[in-house]
Design a protein around this motif. Sequence first.
Motif, PDB file in Angstrom:
ATOM      1  N   ALA A  89      39.166  40.754  41.212  1.00 12.66           N
ATOM      2  CA  ALA A  89      39.645  40.283  39.914  1.00 12.66           C
ATOM      3  C   ALA A  89      40.895  41.054  39.480  1.00 12.66           C
ATOM      4  O   ALA A  89      41.852  40.467  38.963  1.00 12.66           O
ATOM      5  N   LYS A  90      40.906  42.360  39.704  1.00 14.69           N
ATOM      6  CA  LYS A  90      42.075  43.170  39.340  1.00 14.69           C
ATOM      7  C   LYS A  90      43.277  42.832  40.213  1.00 14.69           C
ATOM      8  O   LYS A  90      44.413  42.840  39.744  1.00 14.69           O
ATOM      9  N   GLU A 147      44.601  39.590  38.825  1.00 13.21           N
ATOM     10  CA  GLU A 147      45.205  39.856  37.524  1.00 13.21           C
ATOM     11  C   GLU A 147      46.580  40.509  37.685  1.00 13.21           C
ATOM     12  O   GLU A 147      47.546  40.131  37.007  1.00 13.21           O
ATOM     13  N   TYR A 162      43.905  47.400  45.153  1.00  9.99           N
ATOM     14  CA  TYR A 162      42.814  46.442  44.922  1.00  9.99           C
ATOM     15  C   TYR A 162      42.780  45.295  45.934  1.00  9.99           C
ATOM     16  O   TYR A 162      42.044  44.331  45.741  1.00  9.99           O
ATOM     17  N   ASN A 206      33.917  43.433  46.859  1.00 13.91           N
ATOM     18  CA  ASN A 206      34.067  44.097  45.566  1.00 13.91           C
ATOM     19  C   ASN A 206      34.730  43.103  44.604  1.00 13.91           C
ATOM     20  O   ASN A 206      35.940  42.927  44.624  1.00 13.91           O
ATOM     21  N   LYS A 207      33.918  42.436  43.811  1.00 12.81           N
ATOM     22  CA  LYS A 207      34.413  41.397  42.901  1.00 12.81           C
ATOM     23  C   LYS A 207      35.351  41.959  41.831  1.00 12.81           C
ATOM     24  O   LYS A 207      36.291  41.308  41.412  1.00 12.81           O
ATOM     25  N   GLU A 208      35.078  43.173  41.381  1.00  8.24           N
ATOM     26  CA  GLU A 208      35.930  43.791  40.362  1.00  8.24           C
ATOM     27  C   GLU A 208      37.335  44.057  40.913  1.00  8.24           C
ATOM     28  O   GLU A 208      38.333  43.784  40.260  1.00  8.24           O
TER      29      GLU A 208
END
Length: 135
Positions: free
Chosen positions: A46-47, A50, A33, A41-43
Amino acid sequence: MADKRDYYEVLGLSKGASNDEIKKSYRQLAKKYHPDLNPDNKEAEAKFKEAGEAYQILSNPDSRAKYDQFGHAAFEGGAGGGGGFDFSDMGDIFGSFGATVAAYYLGVLLVLTLGMQLGHLLERWTRYTYDGQED
């Protein structure tokens, strides 16, 4: 926080995972990621964040024990978390900024602490020396 996932779930591990398993899982996720490999790629971003947060807590034995006992509340100032800043982990925080910045901030903390103590001593000495004496 209700929107935070369990750190073990984030890394795809069970609570009994070893430190090596935690590190391996984090590295795989960080590589998968990483923002450089997933631009715009915002997702994925975020991953990546995280996974980093999960690794930061689970890779430290003290933080992991607190997390295992209190969950996310251990780091939000609730449910036995203490609510204060944990100064025992200053090296990890400064490690990402570099030694120069670390030395600077530790120096500032030292100067502020010594300054307050010296100010207090000077005030007491002045009071002791000049109180009750006439000019």
